[in-house]
Scaffold this motif. Sequence first.
Motif, PDB file in Angstrom:
ATOM      1  N   TYR A 196      -8.035   2.961   2.227  1.00 50.22           N
ATOM      2  CA  TYR A 196      -7.837   2.829   3.675  1.00 50.22           C
ATOM      3  C   TYR A 196      -9.175   2.816   4.404  1.00 50.22           C
ATOM      4  O   TYR A 196      -9.381   2.020   5.321  1.00 50.22           O
ATOM      5  CB  TYR A 196      -6.963   3.971   4.181  1.00 50.22           C
ATOM      6  CG  TYR A 196      -6.695   3.898   5.669  1.00 50.22           C
ATOM      7  CD1 TYR A 196      -5.858   2.921   6.193  1.00 50.22           C
ATOM      8  CD2 TYR A 196      -7.272   4.814   6.548  1.00 50.22           C
ATOM      9  CE1 TYR A 196      -5.601   2.846   7.556  1.00 50.22           C
ATOM     10  CE2 TYR A 196      -7.029   4.743   7.912  1.00 50.22           C
ATOM     11  CZ  TYR A 196      -6.193   3.763   8.406  1.00 50.22           C
ATOM     12  OH  TYR A 196      -5.960   3.685   9.755  1.00 50.22           O
ATOM     13  N   TRP A 200      -0.838   7.673  -4.229  1.00 52.50           N
ATOM     14  CA  TRP A 200      -2.291   7.620  -4.370  1.00 52.50           C
ATOM     15  C   TRP A 200      -2.827   9.032  -4.561  1.00 52.50           C
ATOM     16  O   TRP A 200      -2.167  10.014  -4.217  1.00 52.50           O
ATOM     17  CB  TRP A 200      -2.942   6.957  -3.149  1.00 52.50           C
ATOM     18  CG  TRP A 200      -2.658   7.611  -1.835  1.00 52.50           C
ATOM     19  CD1 TRP A 200      -3.063   8.852  -1.405  1.00 52.50           C
ATOM     20  CD2 TRP A 200      -1.871   7.067  -0.764  1.00 52.50           C
ATOM     21  NE1 TRP A 200      -2.597   9.122  -0.148  1.00 52.50           N
ATOM     22  CE2 TRP A 200      -1.864   8.038   0.280  1.00 52.50           C
ATOM     23  CE3 TRP A 200      -1.210   5.860  -0.574  1.00 52.50           C
ATOM     24  CZ2 TRP A 200      -1.196   7.837   1.486  1.00 52.50           C
ATOM     25  CZ3 TRP A 200      -0.549   5.663   0.632  1.00 52.50           C
ATOM     26  CH2 TRP A 200      -0.546   6.633   1.634  1.00 52.50           C
ATOM     27  N   THR A 201      -4.010   9.134  -5.127  1.00 46.66           N
ATOM     28  CA  THR A 201      -4.671  10.422  -5.267  1.00 46.66           C
ATOM     29  C   THR A 201      -5.423  10.706  -3.974  1.00 46.66           C
ATOM     30  O   THR A 201      -6.356   9.978  -3.633  1.00 46.66           O
ATOM     31  CB  THR A 201      -5.655  10.418  -6.445  1.00 46.66           C
ATOM     32  OG1 THR A 201      -4.946  10.119  -7.653  1.00 46.66           O
ATOM     33  CG2 THR A 201      -6.356  11.766  -6.576  1.00 46.66           C
ATOM     34  N   ASP A 234      -9.034  -2.117  -5.932  1.00 46.23           N
ATOM     35  CA  ASP A 234      -7.991  -3.140  -5.900  1.00 46.23           C
ATOM     36  C   ASP A 234      -8.123  -3.919  -4.591  1.00 46.23           C
ATOM     37  O   ASP A 234      -7.752  -3.431  -3.523  1.00 46.23           O
ATOM     38  CB  ASP A 234      -6.615  -2.479  -6.001  1.00 46.23           C
ATOM     39  CG  ASP A 234      -5.498  -3.487  -6.220  1.00 46.23           C
ATOM     40  OD1 ASP A 234      -5.569  -4.593  -5.635  1.00 46.23           O
ATOM     41  OD2 ASP A 234      -4.549  -3.174  -6.956  1.00 46.23           O
ATOM     42  N   LEU A 253      -4.942  -4.521  -2.513  1.00 48.64           N
ATOM     43  CA  LEU A 253      -4.499  -3.386  -1.720  1.00 48.64           C
ATOM     44  C   LEU A 253      -5.346  -3.227  -0.459  1.00 48.64           C
ATOM     45  O   LEU A 253      -4.839  -2.832   0.597  1.00 48.64           O
ATOM     46  CB  LEU A 253      -4.531  -2.107  -2.555  1.00 48.64           C
ATOM     47  CG  LEU A 253      -3.413  -1.967  -3.596  1.00 48.64           C
ATOM     48  CD1 LEU A 253      -3.589  -0.690  -4.408  1.00 48.64           C
ATOM     49  CD2 LEU A 253      -2.038  -1.992  -2.930  1.00 48.64           C
ATOM     50  N   VAL A 273       0.830  -1.217   0.000  1.00 45.70           N
ATOM     51  CA  VAL A 273       0.000   0.000   0.000  1.00 45.70           C
ATOM     52  C   VAL A 273       0.856   1.255   0.000  1.00 45.70           C
ATOM     53  O   VAL A 273       0.320   2.366  -0.190  1.00 45.70           O
ATOM     54  CB  VAL A 273      -0.965   0.024   1.204  1.00 45.70           C
ATOM     55  CG1 VAL A 273      -1.723  -1.288   1.306  1.00 45.70           C
ATOM     56  CG2 VAL A 273      -0.255   0.351   2.517  1.00 45.70           C
ATOM     57  N   TRP A 333      -4.006  -3.165   3.321  1.00 48.56           N
ATOM     58  CA  TRP A 333      -4.368  -2.214   4.377  1.00 48.56           C
ATOM     59  C   TRP A 333      -4.863  -2.943   5.625  1.00 48.56           C
ATOM     60  O   TRP A 333      -4.657  -2.466   6.749  1.00 48.56           O
ATOM     61  CB  TRP A 333      -5.424  -1.234   3.885  1.00 48.56           C
ATOM     62  CG  TRP A 333      -4.889  -0.041   3.156  1.00 48.56           C
ATOM     63  CD1 TRP A 333      -5.136   0.326   1.865  1.00 48.56           C
ATOM     64  CD2 TRP A 333      -4.025   0.976   3.692  1.00 48.56           C
ATOM     65  NE1 TRP A 333      -4.483   1.494   1.560  1.00 48.56           N
ATOM     66  CE2 TRP A 333      -3.794   1.918   2.663  1.00 48.56           C
ATOM     67  CE3 TRP A 333      -3.423   1.172   4.934  1.00 48.56           C
ATOM     68  CZ2 TRP A 333      -2.989   3.041   2.841  1.00 48.56           C
ATOM     69  CZ3 TRP A 333      -2.613   2.301   5.119  1.00 48.56           C
ATOM     70  CH2 TRP A 333      -2.408   3.213   4.083  1.00 48.56           C
ATOM     71  N   ASP A 376      -5.646   7.849   1.329  1.00 48.26           N
ATOM     72  CA  ASP A 376      -5.945   6.801   0.364  1.00 48.26           C
ATOM     73  C   ASP A 376      -7.372   6.303   0.564  1.00 48.26           C
ATOM     74  O   ASP A 376      -7.743   5.855   1.660  1.00 48.26           O
ATOM     75  CB  ASP A 376      -4.951   5.657   0.543  1.00 48.26           C
ATOM     76  CG  ASP A 376      -5.141   4.528  -0.461  1.00 48.26           C
ATOM     77  OD1 ASP A 376      -5.968   4.666  -1.384  1.00 48.26           O
ATOM     78  OD2 ASP A 376      -4.461   3.494  -0.313  1.00 48.26           O
ATOM     79  N   ARG A 401       2.453   3.298  -1.833  1.00 43.14           N
ATOM     80  CA  ARG A 401       2.656   3.749  -3.206  1.00 43.14           C
ATOM     81  C   ARG A 401       1.957   5.092  -3.343  1.00 43.14           C
ATOM     82  O   ARG A 401       1.310   5.562  -2.422  1.00 43.14           O
ATOM     83  CB  ARG A 401       2.109   2.724  -4.201  1.00 43.14           C
ATOM     84  CG  ARG A 401       0.627   2.817  -4.498  1.00 43.14           C
ATOM     85  CD  ARG A 401      -0.232   2.101  -3.494  1.00 43.14           C
ATOM     86  NE  ARG A 401      -1.669   2.256  -3.843  1.00 43.14           N
ATOM     87  CZ  ARG A 401      -2.603   2.607  -2.971  1.00 43.14           C
ATOM     88  NH1 ARG A 401      -2.291   2.832  -1.717  1.00 43.14           N
ATOM     89  NH2 ARG A 401      -3.856   2.725  -3.350  1.00 43.14           N
TER      90      ARG A 401
END
Length: 245
Positions: free
Chosen positions: A180, A143-144, A205, A208, A139, A212, A177, A141
């Motif tokens: 999350y 993220w927007t 995803d 992912l 996780v 989390w 994220d 990475r």
Amino acid sequence: MDEVEVIVAHSERATLRVANVFLKIDADQQRVDREVEAMALAPVPTPEILWRKPPVLALAALPGAALGRLGERDVAPPAAWVAAGAAIRTMHDTLPPLWRGQDAGELGARLEAECEWLLDNDVLPTDLVIRNRRLAEAVLRAWTPVFIHGDLQIAHVFVAGDRVTGMLDWSEAGPGDALYDLASLTLGHEDQLEHVVAGYGSEVDLELIRGWWSMRSLLVIRWLVEHGFDPSAPGCEVDVLRARM
């Protein structure tokens, strides 16, 4: 005179209930300021603020009942989980607050420190920690950032039938994220993930989200132990980690 019910109490904060009023006592006023601001910005129902006199924040009780609790059997209907997913999507589609939010670098450093503590103190088997750390690292990475609740455990989501009546405890809200929040809600209730995603209304995803689950569990175990909670209770964080094996 109504009885005083202790909802949660530890060295950082306490929440009491008297009839239909919740009293949150928190010495960290910056955290309370953030919670009040987040509730004002949230596009979903939140508790009414009755009054505030530091260090106490008085909130009106939400209608309905909590979606569930970690470690307990699911009782809410699937439609309630679908509604929760839809409410989360509404929140994530709103512009995030301007304050600083989740940071992958900081999370990675915390993960390393917590895993070392778990191993150094023989809290969990080595293979269990290593396996889940590997999943959690996925996780970390780019993220927007979206508007996340930040502590969206199922006890913080209230429902009545197939309708979300409110969300509690916004002190961790901020940019972060989206996955999350979805993972926090379904932690320990993996069978409900498909209903939440259906309400959320877009592809996510799943690997992912599972990452989390590992991340949240690894990060919180020391805090739970030090504050008198039991992460090894059936269905709780240790069981979540074991399920990843």
